[in-house]
Enzyme design. Structure first.
Site, PDB file in Angstrom:
ATOM      1  N   THR A   1       0.823  -1.207   0.000  1.00 31.40           N
ATOM      2  CA  THR A   1       0.000   0.000   0.000  1.00 31.40           C
ATOM      3  C   THR A   1       0.856   1.256   0.000  1.00 31.40           C
ATOM      4  OG1 THR A   1      -1.602  -1.223   1.321  1.00 31.40           O
ATOM      5  CG2 THR A   1      -1.872   1.160   1.192  1.00 31.40           C
TER       6      THR A   1
ATOM      7  N   CYS B   1      -4.698  10.561  -8.531  1.00 30.55           N
ATOM      8  CA  CYS B   1      -5.360   9.338  -8.979  1.00 30.55           C
ATOM      9  C   CYS B   1      -5.795   9.448 -10.431  1.00 30.55           C
ATOM     10  CB  CYS B   1      -6.589   9.065  -8.119  1.00 30.55           C
ATOM     11  SG  CYS B   1      -6.346   9.447  -6.386  1.00 30.55           S
TER      12      CYS B   1
ATOM     13  N   TYR C   1      -2.996   0.860 -13.965  1.00 27.56           N
ATOM     14  CA  TYR C   1      -3.085   0.211 -12.660  1.00 27.56           C
ATOM     15  C   TYR C   1      -2.076  -0.912 -12.596  1.00 27.56           C
ATOM     16  CZ  TYR C   1      -7.317   2.695 -11.376  1.00 27.56           C
ATOM     17  OH  TYR C   1      -8.213   3.665 -11.045  1.00 27.56           O
TER      18      TYR C   1
END
Length: 106
Positions: free
Chosen positions: A5, A53, A23
């Site tokens: 993460t 993002c 991604y």
DNA sequence: ATGCTGACGCTGG
DNA sequence: CCCAGCGCCAGCA
């Protein structure tokens, strides 16, 4: 050793202007190429503005989530406007799109 | 710990 | 071209 993460967050934060990553690419840089799903999960959880993002797109070149909002959760017109806004934003950063509305990944 | 979900990716029908 | 299934991993109840 940072967590997957943490690594993902670091990577996304350091995406330069005018650059987009898939991604899968983020997942790969983080250590696990197959963890693309997890990347999405992390993005949704960490909807911090510090994390661009919008510079993270799918393999198809189609953008999805942004600042905690998921395009799939939106409906029709709102969805289109949402995606369009991101596309405009990315265009200003130098990212090009196809007529299909997909991101051109260099 | 267990099971389900999901901003994904790829293959197959 | 569209849809279904499978794999993979992190987060949440």
């Amino acid at each position: 050793m940072k967590s997957f993460t943490e690594k993902v967050i670091e990577i996304v934060k350091e995406i330069p202007k005018g650059k987009v990553l898939k991604y899968s690419q983020v997942a790969e840089k983080a250590g696990n190429k197959k963890a693309s799903r997890a990347v999405g999960t992390i993005m949704r959880n960490n909807k911090v503005p510090q994390i661009p993002c919008h510079r993270v797109v799918k393999s198809d070149g189609n953008v999805c989530g942004y600042n905690g909002i998921n395009a799939k959760n939106l409906i029709n017109k709102e969805k289109l406007d949402f995606v369009e806004a991101k596309m405009e934003l990315l265009k200003e950063e130098g990212i090009l799109f196809t007529e299909n509305g997909k991101v051109i990944f260099s």
